[in-house]
Write a protein that holds these residues in place. Structure first.
Motif, PDB file in Angstrom:
ATOM      1  N   THR A   1      38.219  40.956  45.698  1.00  0.00           N
ATOM      2  CA  THR A   1      39.499  40.682  45.073  1.00  0.00           C
ATOM      3  C   THR A   1      39.528  41.381  43.720  1.00  0.00           C
ATOM      4  O   THR A   1      38.815  40.993  42.806  1.00  0.00           O
ATOM      5  N   PRO A   2      40.323  42.432  43.605  1.00  0.00           N
ATOM      6  CA  PRO A   2      40.337  43.178  42.349  1.00  0.00           C
ATOM      7  C   PRO A   2      41.063  42.426  41.241  1.00  0.00           C
ATOM      8  O   PRO A   2      41.947  41.614  41.496  1.00  0.00           O
ATOM      9  N   ASP A   3      40.661  42.700  40.022  1.00  0.00           N
ATOM     10  CA  ASP A   3      41.353  42.180  38.857  1.00  0.00           C
ATOM     11  C   ASP A   3      42.712  42.856  38.808  1.00  0.00           C
ATOM     12  O   ASP A   3      42.818  44.062  38.932  1.00  0.00           O
TER      13      ASP A   3
ATOM     14  N   GLU B   1      43.230  45.974  36.470  1.00  0.00           N
ATOM     15  CA  GLU B   1      42.677  47.301  36.707  1.00  0.00           C
ATOM     16  C   GLU B   1      42.692  47.639  38.195  1.00  0.00           C
ATOM     17  O   GLU B   1      42.429  46.809  39.038  1.00  0.00           O
ATOM     18  N   ASP B   2      43.019  48.863  38.495  1.00  0.00           N
ATOM     19  CA  ASP B   2      43.105  49.336  39.874  1.00  0.00           C
ATOM     20  C   ASP B   2      41.717  49.788  40.323  1.00  0.00           C
ATOM     21  O   ASP B   2      41.152  50.713  39.736  1.00  0.00           O
ATOM     22  N   PRO B   3      41.121  49.158  41.352  1.00  0.00           N
ATOM     23  CA  PRO B   3      39.768  49.524  41.763  1.00  0.00           C
ATOM     24  C   PRO B   3      39.713  50.848  42.525  1.00  0.00           C
ATOM     25  O   PRO B   3      38.650  51.411  42.693  1.00  0.00           O
TER      26      PRO B   3
END
Length: 88
Positions: A46-48, A51-53
């Motif tokens: 689950t990305p923050d 910020e784009d992972p």
């Protein structure tokens, strides 16, 4: 359920030694380790939102389409004319 996994021999020896030390089976220890990884996976995946992972994909100019691929006859005609390096 029984399954077959290909695991490095040194790791298997360590697994059996650790299971013996803890007084459990290698299967139970391996299952606990796998569950620990699987339970952590959604948190890592689950990305923050801030910020784009994923990096932006590269873009380039291909020079445009040579043929409409939905037009079967035109596609075959272009494929027949292509010798692998250039159109004849």
């Amino acid at each position: 359920m029984q399954t077959t996994l290909n695991i490095n021999e040194k790791i298997v020896h360590r697994l059996y030694a650790e299971a013996k030390r803890r007084g459990t089976t290698a299967s139970a220890l391996a299952e606990a380790g796998i569950l620990q990884i699987l339970d952590e996976a959604p948190k890592e995946a689950t990305p923050d939102k801030s910020e784009d992972p994923w990096p932006e994909l590269p873009k380039w100019n291909s020079g445009g389409e040579l043929v409409d691929i939905t037009d079967k006859e035109e596609l075959y005609r272009v494929m027949d004319e292509y010798d692998g390096f250039r159109y004849v």
